[in-house]
Write an enzyme that holds these catalytic residues in place. Structure first.
Site, PDB file in Angstrom:
ATOM      1  N   TYR A  83       0.854  -1.189   0.000  1.00  0.00           N
ATOM      2  CA  TYR A  83       0.000   0.000   0.000  1.00  0.00           C
ATOM      3  C   TYR A  83       0.883   1.229   0.000  1.00  0.00           C
ATOM      4  O   TYR A  83       1.863   1.290   0.741  1.00  0.00           O
ATOM      5  CB  TYR A  83      -0.895  -0.006   1.247  1.00  0.00           C
ATOM      6  CG  TYR A  83      -1.776   1.225   1.392  1.00  0.00           C
ATOM      7  CD1 TYR A  83      -2.823   1.465   0.504  1.00  0.00           C
ATOM      8  CD2 TYR A  83      -1.566   2.140   2.421  1.00  0.00           C
ATOM      9  CE1 TYR A  83      -3.643   2.584   0.643  1.00  0.00           C
ATOM     10  CE2 TYR A  83      -2.379   3.255   2.567  1.00  0.00           C
ATOM     11  CZ  TYR A  83      -3.413   3.474   1.681  1.00  0.00           C
ATOM     12  OH  TYR A  83      -4.213   4.586   1.822  1.00  0.00           O
ATOM     13  N   ASP A  85       9.233   2.793  -0.588  1.00  0.00           N
ATOM     14  CA  ASP A  85       8.244   3.471   0.249  1.00  0.00           C
ATOM     15  C   ASP A  85       8.551   3.097   1.692  1.00  0.00           C
ATOM     16  O   ASP A  85       8.214   2.005   2.149  1.00  0.00           O
ATOM     17  CB  ASP A  85       6.833   3.042  -0.161  1.00  0.00           C
ATOM     18  CG  ASP A  85       5.772   3.741   0.660  1.00  0.00           C
ATOM     19  OD1 ASP A  85       6.131   4.411   1.652  1.00  0.00           O
ATOM     20  OD2 ASP A  85       4.585   3.606   0.321  1.00  0.00           O
ATOM     21  N   LYS A 106       4.676   9.095   8.772  1.00  0.00           N
ATOM     22  CA  LYS A 106       4.598   8.529  10.129  1.00  0.00           C
ATOM     23  C   LYS A 106       5.689   9.033  11.075  1.00  0.00           C
ATOM     24  O   LYS A 106       5.611  10.164  11.530  1.00  0.00           O
ATOM     25  CB  LYS A 106       4.558   7.008  10.040  1.00  0.00           C
ATOM     26  CG  LYS A 106       3.349   6.572   9.164  1.00  0.00           C
ATOM     27  CD  LYS A 106       2.953   5.148   9.316  1.00  0.00           C
ATOM     28  CE  LYS A 106       1.954   4.709   8.276  1.00  0.00           C
ATOM     29  NZ  LYS A 106       0.592   4.625   8.716  1.00  0.00           N
TER      30      LYS A 106
HETATM   31  N1  PMP Z   1       2.893   4.175   2.249  1.00  0.00           N
HETATM   32  C1  PMP Z   1       2.835   3.266   3.221  1.00  0.00           C
HETATM   33  C2  PMP Z   1       3.826   2.143   3.241  1.00  0.00           C
HETATM   34  C3  PMP Z   1       1.862   3.361   4.218  1.00  0.00           C
HETATM   35  O1  PMP Z   1       1.796   2.418   5.168  1.00  0.00           O
HETATM   36  C4  PMP Z   1       0.944   4.433   4.173  1.00  0.00           C
HETATM   37  C5  PMP Z   1      -0.147   4.603   5.224  1.00  0.00           C
HETATM   38  N2  PMP Z   1      -0.347   3.601   6.099  1.00  0.00           N
HETATM   39  C6  PMP Z   1       1.046   5.360   3.143  1.00  0.00           C
HETATM   40  C7  PMP Z   1       2.036   5.214   2.202  1.00  0.00           C
HETATM   41  C8  PMP Z   1       0.111   6.517   3.057  1.00  0.00           C
HETATM   42  O2  PMP Z   1       0.380   7.419   4.072  1.00  0.00           O
HETATM   43  P1  PMP Z   1      -0.747   8.436   4.576  1.00  0.00           P
HETATM   44  O3  PMP Z   1      -1.790   7.627   5.246  1.00  0.00           O
HETATM   45  O4  PMP Z   1       0.000   9.355   5.494  1.00  0.00           O
HETATM   46  O5  PMP Z   1      -1.244   9.153   3.364  1.00  0.00           O
END
Ligand code: PMP
Length: 433
Positions: free
Chosen positions: A145, A240, A268
């Site tokens: 994701y 990511d 995060k």
């Molecule tokens: N990339 C990863 C690996 C994530 O786990 C997340 C959110 N859990 C995101 C992108 C998206 O981040 P956000 O919820 O701050 O938009």
């Protein structure tokens, strides 16, 4: 006893004005059933809900709170920053200092652009990769994701897996067609696909530690192959690290596995609990961003002074207090406590863990490394485990596919409490599942 304005009543009110009663879908408890807790305060490793119930929290706001909730020094830094103005729409010292810290910590990053979420970070990194290569197509991996930008909402993790839909409504077919999805953990397929399609690919994006469809730990050789093959075809490799960045260590998964991407995205932990995302890479790529280059990317609240202060203080504490080493030891302690409990359980259960990221994997055999290996019966088992733990005051994420997080606020006694609660639940669950 549910009070009139406890979680249940607030959720009923919320259903009127917020779709599904929430601001982000997994919070609605649809995957496990029941009413989400409305949190009224949190401190250290504890959450308190609107009914006055307390939970030992292993969600940590889904990853950012690596020091625990409301760490006094982070809160003080936020107060100081806010008192000096909550947003300037102009450069500030804190964003410069946080950028310098990222550049120093992460191999291959020379410049950073701040945004306000992980979604924005990956969306912008993809745009940059497309501009740099002059190509449109991208590759992502099933179960990973990367936020909810159109081109990445294809075979994504957690929320989508939970709801059983492969992608989202509202994403143009033409847009999704530019995104190819490959399985994790399969070098042969990767080689074959890049060999065929490589010259048309702008980017390959991966969570180097896939943590949105369970914790699907990859072999180092898979990441290395990815590095070699993308380099061969001039494809931008994007790690990511929204979850893994500044959690597994200052250098993220790249440092852990000794494999460096061309671009990395963060979120995060880097914001210390406030809305921050970032992406970075070599100057040669980053200089394509406006105002230096032709790739437009902007944000009213990007580099926000209060958010930057929270991120800076969080990273400073992690560094000064040997935070990452302590989290490693805490992770090992959790494993030592949970392993025998899970082994004794009569339903299939094992702990999959890397550092302070863990997943209760409720199936037999080798821990899965790709989504195809996940036992479809696991979510049903998880439902019982989730509610059993919840009724004993332990909060895990409300989905079988979500990972748990340790923070520096967790003490050995908390791990003990978790293990005891789990033991009780698994004994009980054995009779149900
Ligand atoms: N990339 C990863 C690996 C994530 O786990 C997340 C959110 N859990 C995101 C992108 C998206 O981040 P956000 O919820 O701050 O938009």
């Amino acid at each position: 006893m549910i009070r009139l304005e406890g979680s249940a009543a607030l959720f009923q009110r919320a259903l009127e004005v917020l779709p599904g009663g929430v601001s982000s879908p997994v919070r609605a408890f649809r995957a496990v059933g029941g009413t989400p807790r409305f949190v009224r305060r949190a401190s250290g490793a504890l959450l308190e809900d609107e009914d006055g119930c307390e939970w030992l929290d292993f969600v940590g706001s889904w990853g950012p709170l690596i020091l625990g909730h409301a760490h006094p020094e982070v809160v003080a830094a936020i107060h100081r920053a806010a008192a000096a103005g909550t947003s300037y729409g102009a450069p500030c010292r804190a964003e410069l200092e946080l950028a310098e810290l990222v550049v120093e910590a992460y191999a291959g990053i020379e410049q950073v652009r701040f945004v306000s979420s992980g979604t924005e970070a990956t969306m912008s990194a993809i745009r940059l990769a497309r501009a740099a290569t002059g190509r449109d197509e991208i590759v992502k991996f099933a179960g990973c994701y990367h936020g909810h930008t159109d081109s990445l909402l294809v075979a994504a993790g957690s929320g989508l897996a939970t709801f059983g839909t492969p992608s989202s409504a509202g994403v143009p077919v033409a847009q999704a067609a530019l995104t190819h999805v490959l399985p994790l953990d399969d070098e042969a397929l990767l080689r074959e696909f890049l060999g065929r399609r490589g010259p048309r690919l702008a980017a390959v994006i991966i969570e180097p530690v896939p943590a949105n469809h369970g914790l699907l730990l990859q072999r180092r050789s898979f990441l290395q192959t990815l590095r070699n093959e993308t380099a061969r075809f001039g494809i931008v490799l994007i790690f990511d690290e929204v979850i893994s960045g500044f959690r597994l260590g200052a250098g993220g998964a790249a440092e852990r596995f000794g494999v460096a991407p061309d671009l990395a995205t963060f979120g995060k932990v880097i914001g210390g609990g406030l809305p921050v995302g970032a992406f970075g890479g070599h100057r040669e790529l980053m200089k394509l961003l406006a105002p230096e280059g032709p790739v437009y990317q902007a944000g009213t609240l990007s580099g926000n002074p209060v958010a930057m202060a929270a991120g800076l203080k969080t990273l400073e504490i992690l560094r000064l207090e040997a935070g990452w080493e302590r989290l490693e030891r805490l992770g090992e302690a959790l494993q030592r406590r949970l392993d025998p409990v899970l082994k004794r359980a009569t339903l299939p259960a094992q702990l999959v863990r890397l550092g302070s990221i863990f997943w209760l994997c409720l199936q037999e055999g080798e821990p899965p490394r790709s989504t195809e290996r996940i036992d479809p019966a696991a979510p049903e088992r998880y439902r019982h485990v989730f509610h059993g733990l919840s009724s004993r005051g332990v909060a895990l994420a409300p989905s079988a596919y979500e990972v748990g997080f340790l923070s520096l606020a967790h003490q050995e006694a908390d791990l003990e409490r978790f293990a005891a609660a789990l033991e009780a639940v698994l004994t009980e669950a054995a009779t149900v599942v």
